[in-house]
Motif scaffolding. Structure first.
Motif, mmCIF file in Angstrom:
data_model
loop_
_atom_site.group_PDB
_atom_site.id
_atom_site.type_symbol
_atom_site.label_atom_id
_atom_site.label_comp_id
_atom_site.label_asym_id
_atom_site.label_seq_id
_atom_site.Cartn_x
_atom_site.Cartn_y
_atom_site.Cartn_z
ATOM 1 N N SER A 108 0.581 -1.150 -0.144
ATOM 2 C CA SER A 108 -0.009 -0.053 0.105
ATOM 3 C C SER A 108 0.697 1.154 0.363
ATOM 4 C CB SER A 108 -1.011 -0.041 0.806
ATOM 5 O OG SER A 108 -0.443 0.584 2.417
ATOM 6 N N LEU A 109 2.050 1.346 0.866
ATOM 7 C CA LEU A 109 2.700 2.304 0.686
ATOM 8 C C LEU A 109 3.554 2.996 -0.828
ATOM 9 C CD1 LEU A 109 5.188 2.157 3.734
ATOM 10 C CD2 LEU A 109 3.473 4.110 3.199
ATOM 11 N N ILE A 110 3.917 1.545 -2.027
ATOM 12 C CA ILE A 110 4.341 1.511 -2.696
ATOM 13 C C ILE A 110 4.063 1.737 -4.070
ATOM 14 C CG2 ILE A 110 5.774 0.710 -4.455
ATOM 15 C CD1 ILE A 110 6.896 -1.496 -1.967
ATOM 16 N N TRP A 111 2.494 0.971 -4.036
ATOM 17 C CA TRP A 111 1.670 1.639 -5.053
ATOM 18 C C TRP A 111 0.577 1.763 -4.550
ATOM 19 C CZ3 TRP A 111 4.281 -3.421 -4.984
ATOM 20 C CH2 TRP A 111 5.076 -3.741 -6.095
ATOM 21 N N ARG A 112 0.490 2.452 -3.157
ATOM 22 C CA ARG A 112 -0.700 3.229 -2.987
ATOM 23 C C ARG A 112 -1.684 2.617 -3.230
ATOM 24 N NH1 ARG A 112 1.199 9.160 -2.926
ATOM 25 N NH2 ARG A 112 2.676 8.789 -2.034
ATOM 26 N N LEU A 113 -2.092 1.511 -2.921
ATOM 27 C CA LEU A 113 -3.187 0.375 -3.148
ATOM 28 C C LEU A 113 -4.246 0.316 -2.970
ATOM 29 C CD1 LEU A 113 -2.218 -3.145 -5.334
ATOM 30 C CD2 LEU A 113 -2.856 -0.544 -6.184
ATOM 31 N N LYS A 114 -5.540 0.841 -2.600
ATOM 32 C CA LYS A 114 -6.258 1.046 -1.418
ATOM 33 C C LYS A 114 -6.707 -0.272 -1.404
ATOM 34 C CE LYS A 114 -9.630 3.429 -4.058
ATOM 35 N NZ LYS A 114 -10.677 4.486 -4.086
ATOM 36 N N LEU A 115 -6.620 -1.209 -1.615
ATOM 37 C CA LEU A 115 -6.894 -2.300 -1.101
ATOM 38 C C LEU A 115 -5.960 -3.212 -0.697
ATOM 39 C CD1 LEU A 115 -8.546 -5.073 -2.077
ATOM 40 C CD2 LEU A 115 -6.819 -5.532 -3.731
ATOM 41 N N ALA A 116 -4.445 -2.563 -1.278
ATOM 42 C CA ALA A 116 -3.954 -3.462 -0.076
ATOM 43 C C ALA A 116 -4.425 -2.714 1.879
ATOM 44 C CB ALA A 116 -1.985 -2.864 -0.476
ATOM 45 N N ASP A 117 -4.312 -1.229 1.217
ATOM 46 C CA ASP A 117 -4.549 -0.649 3.115
ATOM 47 C C ASP A 117 -5.663 -1.533 3.671
ATOM 48 O OD1 ASP A 117 -4.613 2.103 4.789
ATOM 49 O OD2 ASP A 117 -6.695 1.898 4.111
ATOM 50 N N ALA A 118 -6.897 -1.154 2.909
ATOM 51 C CA ALA A 118 -7.830 -2.398 3.705
ATOM 52 C C ALA A 118 -7.011 -3.743 3.528
ATOM 53 C CB ALA A 118 -8.895 -2.259 2.650
ATOM 54 N N ALA A 119 -6.237 -4.596 2.907
ATOM 55 C CA ALA A 119 -5.696 -6.081 3.540
ATOM 56 C C ALA A 119 -5.099 -5.862 5.361
ATOM 57 C CB ALA A 119 -5.139 -6.498 2.447
ATOM 58 N N MET A 120 -4.430 -4.790 4.447
ATOM 59 C CA MET A 120 -3.570 -4.502 6.137
ATOM 60 C C MET A 120 -4.716 -4.066 7.756
ATOM 61 S SD MET A 120 -0.128 -1.666 7.651
ATOM 62 C CE MET A 120 -1.813 -1.240 8.464
ATOM 63 N N GLN A 121 -5.341 -3.226 7.315
ATOM 64 C CA GLN A 121 -6.701 -2.737 8.601
ATOM 65 C C GLN A 121 -6.966 -4.055 8.774
ATOM 66 O OE1 GLN A 121 -8.799 0.244 7.297
ATOM 67 N NE2 GLN A 121 -10.210 0.280 9.215
ATOM 68 N N THR A 122 -7.354 -4.951 7.775
ATOM 69 C CA THR A 122 -8.732 -6.139 8.843
ATOM 70 C C THR A 122 -7.839 -7.015 9.348
ATOM 71 O OG1 THR A 122 -7.973 -6.436 6.021
ATOM 72 C CG2 THR A 122 -10.278 -5.575 7.256
ATOM 73 N N ALA A 123 -5.835 -7.150 8.454
ATOM 74 C CA ALA A 123 -5.174 -8.814 9.157
ATOM 75 C C ALA A 123 -5.071 -7.987 10.454
ATOM 76 C CB ALA A 123 -4.483 -8.778 8.560
ATOM 77 N N ALA A 124 -4.902 -6.834 10.965
ATOM 78 C CA ALA A 124 -3.806 -6.523 12.058
ATOM 79 C C ALA A 124 -4.832 -7.040 13.308
ATOM 80 C CB ALA A 124 -3.883 -4.539 11.930
ATOM 81 N N PRO A 125 -6.126 -6.887 13.066
ATOM 82 C CA PRO A 125 -7.072 -7.440 14.683
ATOM 83 C C PRO A 125 -7.518 -8.882 14.516
ATOM 84 C CG PRO A 125 -8.798 -6.421 13.110
ATOM 85 C CD PRO A 125 -6.993 -5.945 12.233
ATOM 86 N N ILE A 126 -7.164 -9.916 13.653
ATOM 87 C CA ILE A 126 -6.677 -10.718 13.988
ATOM 88 C C ILE A 126 -5.493 -11.470 14.095
ATOM 89 C CG2 ILE A 126 -7.464 -13.230 12.160
ATOM 90 C CD1 ILE A 126 -8.605 -11.286 9.723
ATOM 91 N N GLY A 127 -4.379 -11.302 13.358
ATOM 92 C CA GLY A 127 -3.506 -11.149 14.501
ATOM 93 C C GLY A 127 -3.466 -11.043 15.470
ATOM 94 N N ALA A 128 -3.780 -9.851 16.025
ATOM 95 C CA ALA A 128 -3.064 -9.398 17.628
ATOM 96 C C ALA A 128 -4.269 -10.907 18.304
ATOM 97 C CB ALA A 128 -4.317 -7.939 17.706
ATOM 98 N N TRP A 129 -5.569 -11.444 17.552
ATOM 99 C CA TRP A 129 -5.739 -12.370 18.245
ATOM 100 C C TRP A 129 -5.007 -13.644 18.588
ATOM 101 C CZ3 TRP A 129 -9.344 -12.396 22.500
ATOM 102 C CH2 TRP A 129 -10.449 -11.074 22.076
ATOM 103 N N VAL A 130 -4.594 -14.187 17.153
ATOM 104 C CA VAL A 130 -3.847 -14.776 17.699
ATOM 105 C C VAL A 130 -2.704 -14.526 18.082
ATOM 106 C CG1 VAL A 130 -2.719 -16.856 15.656
ATOM 107 C CG2 VAL A 130 -4.453 -16.122 15.177
#
Lengths: 214, 59, 246
Positions: C81-103
């Motif tokens: 998301s930083l390199i290509w400014r993809l909105k999708l990658a930003d959403a992917a990062m945001q949604t992965a964070a809480p799952i990873g924290a729970w795990v």
């Protein structure tokens, strides 16, 4: 170079910040004997770690202030648009943070060490470890401050963001001092400083563009 | 089957609280995270439905 | 290659295609995890030293493995998301964070529940436990910054920088924690390699590890698709999709 001079002039004009970090350091260290025990043997054992933790907290405390005035009066925006490369601006900001918050504390380390009954040899190695290790703290603190700029959350958020990154300098610094200068830890700490110096200003610069756009 | 009876299984060699606690917590979080998205989706769909109906009424 | 990348980077295309993956991921998860749990709890033989308490391994080890790789995946999404400014990658990062924290939290808590019968204490400052705790703090930092910065894309970029810096720092943190621990290591216990496990013991573990990866991608995709729906609610394609349904 002009930037560095400006930063230094600003620092000299407001000694209050230096005094604040000094006071914070002395007062917190004075609390430990009261809270734990006045027994010099116990204090001596804990001293290196305690002083490192106090330094780390002082560094975090000053991080918020390091960019705030520049952000509020718009000079940060001018720096982002200005001719000087942005990574250099960020490096200068880190140097400023280190000079106001951490260098004064390192200078009075002998006093803090006396309060905690340290031996002079440990004290020398503690000062060496602080000299090499604290610049890493400053670089990370400015990065964190840049990330939280204009978010009105301040302290606690900064601690949450930065804590993991402050672990390596803390661990290597305290180990180096407590092993009385075992070269292995010294090399690692110096290596960490070099890598941080070469990479973090660029990371901070990329965040600065985002912060100003906010 | 490495247990003689159901009683043995429930006792878990004396470690029942730890073993079933760990499994229970893991399953609860695993199911909970899926359920959370599902609830969020249902709510969002209801909101959208209301919006779309409102749009149809005033063309 | 670039066309493929662009196509998948567009939320609409991604949304349409990724829906087909969901049943497979759900199937994999719902097949392997119940199998692994029943197998691990009921059929795997008891450990000759730890008795039945070792069965916690079948939830603890997969969680610990997943915790690390979920951070790497989150940071990789941040980097994209930083390199290509993809909105999708930003959403992917945001949604992965809480799952990873729970795990990560699960890995820590199940580890504590295993530690109590094994070492007689819930927590020891062991190198691996400590670095997992710091991993949890890293997740907490990304989550806190993302939350404080609000839903704007600039907030997402700052959090992405934090995640990437964290990924680069992760080996340094692990290394320094390892050295810190070797200096302080008490002689009373050690978590060194155990003798090789027989197949009856590691087969359920393998099922669980693959199962939790399936679960992770499943939940991630579910959340990501919900995030896309919410972000794109004003666009025509998502409204049309739902207009036909209602």
């Amino acid at each position: 170079m002009g930037l560095l001079k400006r930063e230094l002039r600003l620092l000299l004009r407001s000694p209050a910040e230096v005094v604040q970090s000094l006071l914070f350091g002395v007062l917190v260290v004075a609390l430990f004997p009261l809270a734990i025990t006045p027994d010099p043997d116990v204090l001596r054992q804990l001293s290196v770690g305690l002083i490192w933790v106090v330094t780390l907290l002082t560094s975090l405390l000053a991080a918020d202030r390091s960019l705030l005035s520049d952000f509020e009066d718009g000079s940060l925006e001018q720096m982002v648009l200005g001719v000087a490369p942005l990574w250099w601006v960020c490096l200068v900001k880190s140097v400023g943070h280190w000079l106001t918050a951490l260098l004064p504390l390192i200078v009075i380390t002998p006093l803090l060490g006396m309060m905690l009954a340290m031996t002079s040899e440990t004290m020398l190695w503690l000062m060496a470890s602080l000299l090499v290790g604290t610049p890493v703290l400053s670089l990370f603190c400015v990065l964190g401050a840049m990330m939280t700029l204009g978010l009105n959350r301040g302290g606690a958020l900064l601690l949450v963001i930065l804590m993991p990154f402050l672990v390596p300098p803390l661990v290597l610094g305290t180990q180096w001092a407590m092993t009385l200068g075992q070269p292995f830890y010294g090399y690692l700490l110096a290596g960490l400083l070099c890598v941080s110096l070469m990479t973090l200003p660029f990371a901070t610069a990329s965040v600065a563009r985002i912060a100003v756009g906010r | 089957m490495s247990f003689e009876s159901w009683g043995d299984f429930v006792a878990m060699g004396g470690y029942a609280a730890y073993v079933f606690g760990a499994y229970g917590l893991t399953v609860a979080v695993g199911v909970g995270l899926v359920a959370q998205v599902w609830v969020r989706k249902r709510r969002w769909e209801q909101d959208l439905r209301v919006q779309l109906r409102a749009q149809e009424k005033q063309p | 290659m670039w066309r493929w990348f662009h196509e998948w980077g567009s939320p609409r295309y991604f949304y349409a295609r990724s829906g087909r993956l969901l049943p497979y991921l759900a199937g994999l998860t719902l097949l392997l995890i119940p199998t692994g749990i029943v197998w691990g709890l009921l059929y795997a033989p008891a450990d000759y030293q730890q008795g039945h308490s070792y069965r916690i391994m079948y939830v603890h080890v997969p969680a610990a493995i997943l915790a690390q790789s979920s951070y790497a995946m989150m940071a990789a999404a941040g980097m994209v998301s930083l390199i290509w400014r993809l909105k999708l990658a930003d959403a992917a990062m945001q949604t992965a964070a809480p799952i990873g924290a729970w795990v990560t939290a699960i890995a820590l808590i199940t580890g504590a529940l295993w530690g109590k019968p094994m070492w007689g204490t819930y927590w020891v400052w062991d190198a691996r436990l400590t670095s997992t705790l710091i991993l949890l703090f890293l997740f907490a930092g990304v989550l806190a910054l993302r939350q404080a910065a609000g839903p704007s894309q600039s907030g997402g970029r700052a959090a992405a920088v934090l995640a990437v810096v964290g990924l680069i720092n992760l080996p340094i943190i692990k290394f320094s924690v390892d050295w810190w621990f070797t200096l302080h290591q008490p002689a009373s216990f050690s978590v060194t390699e155990k003798p090789a496990m027989p197949i009856e013991m590691w087969a359920p573990l393998l099922a669980m590890v693959i199962g939790v990866y399936g679960w992770f991608f499943w939940v991630w995709l579910l959340r990501l698709r919900q995030e896309i729906r919410e972000r794109e609610v004003r666009s025509e394609w998502i409204r049309q999709r739902y207009q036909n349904e209602f």
